[in-house]
Design a protein around this motif. Structure first.
Motif, PDB file in Angstrom:
ATOM      1  N   ASP A   1       7.418  10.391  11.381  1.00 34.02           N
ATOM      2  CA  ASP A   1       5.984  10.185  11.231  1.00 34.02           C
ATOM      3  C   ASP A   1       5.385  11.236  10.298  1.00 34.02           C
ATOM      4  N   VAL A   2       5.906  12.455  10.408  1.00 36.96           N
ATOM      5  CA  VAL A   2       5.423  13.546   9.553  1.00 36.96           C
ATOM      6  C   VAL A   2       5.696  13.245   8.085  1.00 36.96           C
ATOM      7  N   TRP A   3       6.957  12.933   7.749  1.00 37.09           N
ATOM      8  CA  TRP A   3       7.286  12.698   6.345  1.00 37.09           C
ATOM      9  C   TRP A   3       6.651  11.419   5.817  1.00 37.09           C
ATOM     10  N   TRP A   4       6.539  10.389   6.648  1.00 39.14           N
ATOM     11  CA  TRP A   4       5.852   9.165   6.220  1.00 39.14           C
ATOM     12  C   TRP A   4       4.409   9.475   5.840  1.00 39.14           C
ATOM     13  N   THR A   5       3.735  10.285   6.662  1.00 42.44           N
ATOM     14  CA  THR A   5       2.345  10.649   6.368  1.00 42.44           C
ATOM     15  C   THR A   5       2.262  11.496   5.108  1.00 42.44           C
ATOM     16  N   ILE A   6       3.090  12.540   5.029  1.00 39.33           N
ATOM     17  CA  ILE A   6       3.057  13.447   3.876  1.00 39.33           C
ATOM     18  C   ILE A   6       3.268  12.673   2.581  1.00 39.33           C
ATOM     19  N   LEU A   7       4.323  11.867   2.525  1.00 38.45           N
ATOM     20  CA  LEU A   7       4.682  11.190   1.276  1.00 38.45           C
ATOM     21  C   LEU A   7       3.646  10.163   0.862  1.00 38.45           C
ATOM     22  N   ASN A   8       2.993   9.524   1.816  1.00 35.35           N
ATOM     23  CA  ASN A   8       1.933   8.576   1.490  1.00 35.35           C
ATOM     24  C   ASN A   8       0.673   9.271   0.994  1.00 35.35           C
ATOM     25  N   ASN A   9       0.401  10.471   1.527  1.00 40.25           N
ATOM     26  CA  ASN A   9      -0.918  11.085   1.349  1.00 40.25           C
ATOM     27  C   ASN A   9      -0.975  12.145   0.260  1.00 40.25           C
ATOM     28  N   ILE A  10       0.074  12.264  -0.559  1.00 45.08           N
ATOM     29  CA  ILE A  10       0.037  13.283  -1.615  1.00 45.08           C
ATOM     30  C   ILE A  10       0.047  12.646  -2.999  1.00 45.08           C
ATOM     31  N   ASP A  11      -0.697  13.250  -3.900  1.00 46.37           N
ATOM     32  CA  ASP A  11      -0.436  13.177  -5.332  1.00 46.37           C
ATOM     33  C   ASP A  11       0.329  14.467  -5.610  1.00 46.37           C
ATOM     34  N   ALA A  12       1.596  14.339  -5.990  1.00 42.32           N
ATOM     35  CA  ALA A  12       2.492  15.495  -5.977  1.00 42.32           C
ATOM     36  C   ALA A  12       1.992  16.650  -6.840  1.00 42.32           C
TER      37      ALA A  12
ATOM     38  N   GLY B   1      -5.068 -16.409  -2.289  1.00 44.97           N
ATOM     39  CA  GLY B   1      -5.043 -15.360  -3.296  1.00 44.97           C
ATOM     40  C   GLY B   1      -3.633 -15.253  -3.863  1.00 44.97           C
ATOM     41  N   MET B   2      -3.525 -14.641  -5.032  1.00 46.51           N
ATOM     42  CA  MET B   2      -2.213 -14.395  -5.646  1.00 46.51           C
ATOM     43  C   MET B   2      -2.162 -12.922  -6.029  1.00 46.51           C
ATOM     44  N   HIS B   3      -1.431 -12.134  -5.256  1.00 47.61           N
ATOM     45  CA  HIS B   3      -1.462 -10.684  -5.403  1.00 47.61           C
ATOM     46  C   HIS B   3      -0.534 -10.237  -6.536  1.00 47.61           C
ATOM     47  N   TRP B   4      -0.929 -10.580  -7.760  1.00 46.47           N
ATOM     48  CA  TRP B   4      -0.190 -10.167  -8.944  1.00 46.47           C
ATOM     49  C   TRP B   4      -0.756  -8.841  -9.430  1.00 46.47           C
ATOM     50  N   GLN B   5      -0.020  -7.754  -9.238  1.00 47.05           N
ATOM     51  CA  GLN B   5      -0.440  -6.456  -9.737  1.00 47.05           C
ATOM     52  C   GLN B   5      -0.210  -6.390 -11.252  1.00 47.05           C
ATOM     53  N   ARG B   6      -0.795  -5.389 -11.885  1.00 45.79           N
ATOM     54  CA  ARG B   6      -0.861  -5.333 -13.350  1.00 45.79           C
ATOM     55  C   ARG B   6       0.513  -5.289 -14.014  1.00 45.79           C
ATOM     56  N   HIS B   7       1.531  -4.705 -13.323  1.00 44.09           N
ATOM     57  CA  HIS B   7       2.841  -4.564 -13.942  1.00 44.09           C
ATOM     58  C   HIS B   7       3.778  -5.704 -13.585  1.00 44.09           C
ATOM     59  N   LYS B   8       3.316  -6.679 -12.811  1.00 47.31           N
ATOM     60  CA  LYS B   8       4.181  -7.767 -12.363  1.00 47.31           C
ATOM     61  C   LYS B   8       4.323  -8.835 -13.451  1.00 47.31           C
TER      62      LYS B   8
ATOM     63  N   GLY C   1      -5.339   8.395  -9.919  1.00 49.03           N
ATOM     64  CA  GLY C   1      -5.913   7.207 -10.531  1.00 49.03           C
ATOM     65  C   GLY C   1      -5.129   5.984 -10.106  1.00 49.03           C
ATOM     66  N   TRP C   2      -5.658   4.831 -10.378  1.00 46.99           N
ATOM     67  CA  TRP C   2      -5.006   3.585  -9.977  1.00 46.99           C
ATOM     68  C   TRP C   2      -3.736   3.401 -10.804  1.00 46.99           C
ATOM     69  N   GLY C   3      -2.573   3.509 -10.121  1.00 49.37           N
ATOM     70  CA  GLY C   3      -1.302   3.330 -10.810  1.00 49.37           C
ATOM     71  C   GLY C   3      -0.867   4.526 -11.638  1.00 49.37           C
ATOM     72  N   TYR C   4      -1.486   5.695 -11.425  1.00 47.92           N
ATOM     73  CA  TYR C   4      -1.159   6.874 -12.238  1.00 47.92           C
ATOM     74  C   TYR C   4      -1.317   8.121 -11.383  1.00 47.92           C
TER      75      TYR C   4
ATOM     76  N   PRO D   1       3.699   6.761 -14.080  1.00 48.61           N
ATOM     77  CA  PRO D   1       3.221   5.573 -13.353  1.00 48.61           C
ATOM     78  C   PRO D   1       3.496   5.717 -11.855  1.00 48.61           C
ATOM     79  N   ILE D   2       2.559   5.222 -11.063  1.00 44.04           N
ATOM     80  CA  ILE D   2       2.664   5.228  -9.601  1.00 44.04           C
ATOM     81  C   ILE D   2       2.369   3.804  -9.119  1.00 44.04           C
ATOM     82  N   ASP D   3       3.001   3.412  -8.042  1.00 40.26           N
ATOM     83  CA  ASP D   3       2.738   2.101  -7.447  1.00 40.26           C
ATOM     84  C   ASP D   3       1.229   1.934  -7.242  1.00 40.26           C
ATOM     85  N   VAL D   4       0.692   0.782  -7.641  1.00 39.83           N
ATOM     86  CA  VAL D   4      -0.756   0.574  -7.514  1.00 39.83           C
ATOM     87  C   VAL D   4      -1.200   0.511  -6.056  1.00 39.83           C
TER      88      VAL D   4
END
Length: 612
Positions: free
Chosen positions: A545-556, A184-191, A437-440, A427-430
């Motif tokens: 672990d707390v901040w890693w979880t929080i930051l991954n799991n929020i749409d701000a 596979g070639m993991h080329w995301q849309r903005h790459k 939304g995906w990338g937003y 924009p958000i990392d895909v």
């Protein structure tokens, strides 16, 4: 200092006691990952596995697994020296007559190291597999994590050329091995690789691709660097500047692409833009969560070239801190002068490991007028890959941006929820699984600078605050069972600087908001400025672990809101009943059987007990 190749860097590490050799057999299926994960998290050495089951090639991992080793690989005493090196180059003197111009000669000589140097023959082409000889299974490609869709090339330097302009690009995109001659070639849309593929499709052409594995540390780093889109500035040029000499390249044997002459392996081939994409993944990614399966282009390998005695370099990504955290820190230091050219009030910035690069950026500024924190944060959102930042915290120049304890204290002392917090979108990392939304998705700015008179009383909170730091009350912990209406709370911890952390087993929509409302009205909320709601798998006693979880799991914008003087962060998993339509990915966890097996084999491999 320029290293001729990766093996010369390995020899230096071994001389310094920073690389261990393991001659006993080891499996490329999860075992190497478990060893490498333990070592990087404890600041341990790199490892050369000389006997990987099912392969004739040795594997090295963890070469860039400490800040000091990354600095060594880039030829500097400390990563902070990278900023000084760039400042030296961009601070060209234009005044002072002939004497001033002569002062630029040394810098221009440095800049002349940017273009690569073509050579006629190369070590990486000593052995060539073509056609049916190609068998990627002979190379010790790792299966990193239990739920991965297969083995992945994790340190590939993927080279393409713009079909219209001829501009070259190198990027690091994971590659899942699909068969003996395809990945596979993991080329995301903005790459950039995706843009090259789209241009090739419009021209009715295949896109030629070469993938280098190895090279030298400067090139490996350069492939990860967020270079600005300046014509002529590419990864070979950056590596040449860092090395202090032009980078040696050679023409591929079956593709019209220049490849690093000092690599260990080169995979040559093509991607057909008219071919159906293939399902790639899952993959335990740098976020610490699995990226779920999705469709990506297929890379056809038509030839493999290599040295006579190559070493396969690999890395792993996963729960931070990982090796990529030190590459991110190198980019911080390298691109600080460029950020300061555009936003001169910036004193420093940091992307801590818990934020896995894009999720959190802390920036210190020399503040001279009201609203300056928002000006800087919005300016950063417009700078290259900084557009993917999710949370930006702005602090005064007296705060060390890499002292996260001090940063979190400044947030409780100098940022009043509602008045000094601002949500926006972009924009958000895909790879972000929690965005709307995906990338937003949503973004959050926290102004933790000392407030000027014009900034006080300008927000929605009714609470009066002085310009000086706010005193945060200390309080005694309360057991979760003593707090009414706290349905689903499994664990909790309060900190004396104003954070209340809970782990929540979320079973219904609105549960986190109900918790926040109930807590804000409870006496236990006195002195609390932030309610951090984590999922049930989070260790409430581990702030990373707390901040890693929080930051991954929020749409701000969706998941961070203020209730009176309290800022609530909903870092629990999102449910379909809450309107979240995508599948929620699992956190990366190693199989216990593999953990036990590695424990049993640790002494067989001759690894020091202190790193176990």
């Amino acid at each position: 200092m320029a290293f001729p190749d990766i093996q010369s860097f390995m020899r230096l590490l071994e001389e310094r006691g920073e690389l261990l050799r393991v001659s006993a057999p080891v499996s490329r299926d999860l075992e190497i990952t478990e060893v490498a994960d333990r070592l990087v998290k404890k600041g341990g050495p790199a490892v050369l596995f000389e006997n990987v089951k099912g392969s004739d090639f040795p594997l090295v991992i963890g070469m860039l697994g400490t800040r000091e080793r990354v600095a060594l690989s880039l030829g500097v005493q400390d990563l902070d020296d990278l900023a000084a090196k760039v400042n030296h180059l961009i601070d060209l003197k234009g005044a002072g007559g002939m004497r001033g111009m002569l002062g630029n000669v040394g810098k221009l000589r440095d800049a002349m190291n940017l273009p690569p140097r073509r050579v006629g023959s190369a070590p990486v082409q000593e052995v060539v597999w073509r056609g049916d000889e190609v068998d990627l299974g002979k190379i010790p490609v790792l299966k990193c994590w239990p739920l991965d869709g297969g083995p992945f090339v994790t340190l590939p330097l993927v080279i393409t050329k713009d079909p219209e302009t001829g501009e070259k690009n190198m990027g690091m995109y994971r590659m899942q091995v699909m068969s003996k001659n395809t990945t596979g070639m993991h080329w995301q849309r903005h790459k950039t690789g995706t843009k090259h593929l789209e241009k090739a499709k419009a021209r009715g052409e295949r896109l030629e691709v070469a993938v280098a594995i190895g090279g030298d540390p400067a090139l490996i780093y350069a492939a990860t660097a967020p270079l600005p889109p300046i014509p002529g500035l590419n990864e070979f040029a950056l590596a040449g500047y860092l090395r202090g000499e032009r980078y040696p390249v050679v023409k591929g044997v079956t593709v019209d692409l220049e490849v690093p002459a000092n690599a260990e392996f080169i995979l040559e081939g093509y991607v057909d833009p008219h071919e159906d994409w293939v399902m790639e993944g899952p993959f335990g990614d740098h976020t610490g969560f699995y990226t779920l399966p999705d469709l990506y282009p297929l890379f056809h390998v038509t030839a493999v070239t290599m040295r006579k005695n190559p070493v396969y370099p690999a890395t792993i990504v996963g729960r931070p801190p990982m090796e990529d955290a030190f590459l991110i820190e190198a980019s911080e230091r390298l691109f600080l002068p460029a950020a300061q050219l555009i936003l001169p009030e910036i004193m420093d910035y940091h992307m801590p490991p818990a934020g896995v690069a894009h999720n959190l950026v802390v920036v210190s500024i020399k503040k001279t007028y009201p609203g300056q924190a928002y000006k800087v944060a919005n300016g950063l959102f417009g700078l290259g890959q900084m557009m993917f930042a999710k949370v930006i915290v702005v602090v005064d120049e007296d705060v060390k941006v890499n002292d996260m304890g001090a940063v979190w204290r400044m947030i409780t002392q100098r940022a009043q929820p509602g008045r000094d917090t601002l949500t926006t979108r972009g924009p958000i990392d895909v790879l972000d699984h929690s965005s709307r939304g995906w990338g937003y998705g949503g973004k959050l700015i926290i102004d933790a600078t000392t407030k000027r008179p014009e900034e006080i009383g300008s927000g929605v909170s009714s609470r009066d605050e002085q310009a000086d730091d706010v005193a945060v009350e200390l309080f005694e912990p309360h057991a979760a069972a003593d707090l009414p209406g706290f349905e689903g709370v499994l664990d909790q911890r309060q900190t004396p600087d104003g954070y209340w952390i809970v782990t929540l087993n979320k079973t219904r929509a609105g549960q986190a908001r109900d918790l926040a409302e109930a807590f804000a009205a409870h006496p236990a909320a006195a002195g609390i400025r932030h309610l951090l709601i984590c999922d049930e798998l989070t260790d409430a006693g581990n702030i990373q672990d707390v901040w890693w979880t929080i930051l991954n799991n929020i749409d701000a914008e969706r998941d961070v809101w203020h209730v009176g003087d309290l800022l609530a962060w909903d870092g629990a998993r999102k449910l379909p009943e809450e309107g979240f339509v995508r599948e929620w990915p699992p956190k990366i966890v190693m199989d216990q059987g593999v953990v036990d097996r590695v424990d049993a084999l640790w002494h067989v491999w001759g690894l020091p007990e202190r790193w176990r």
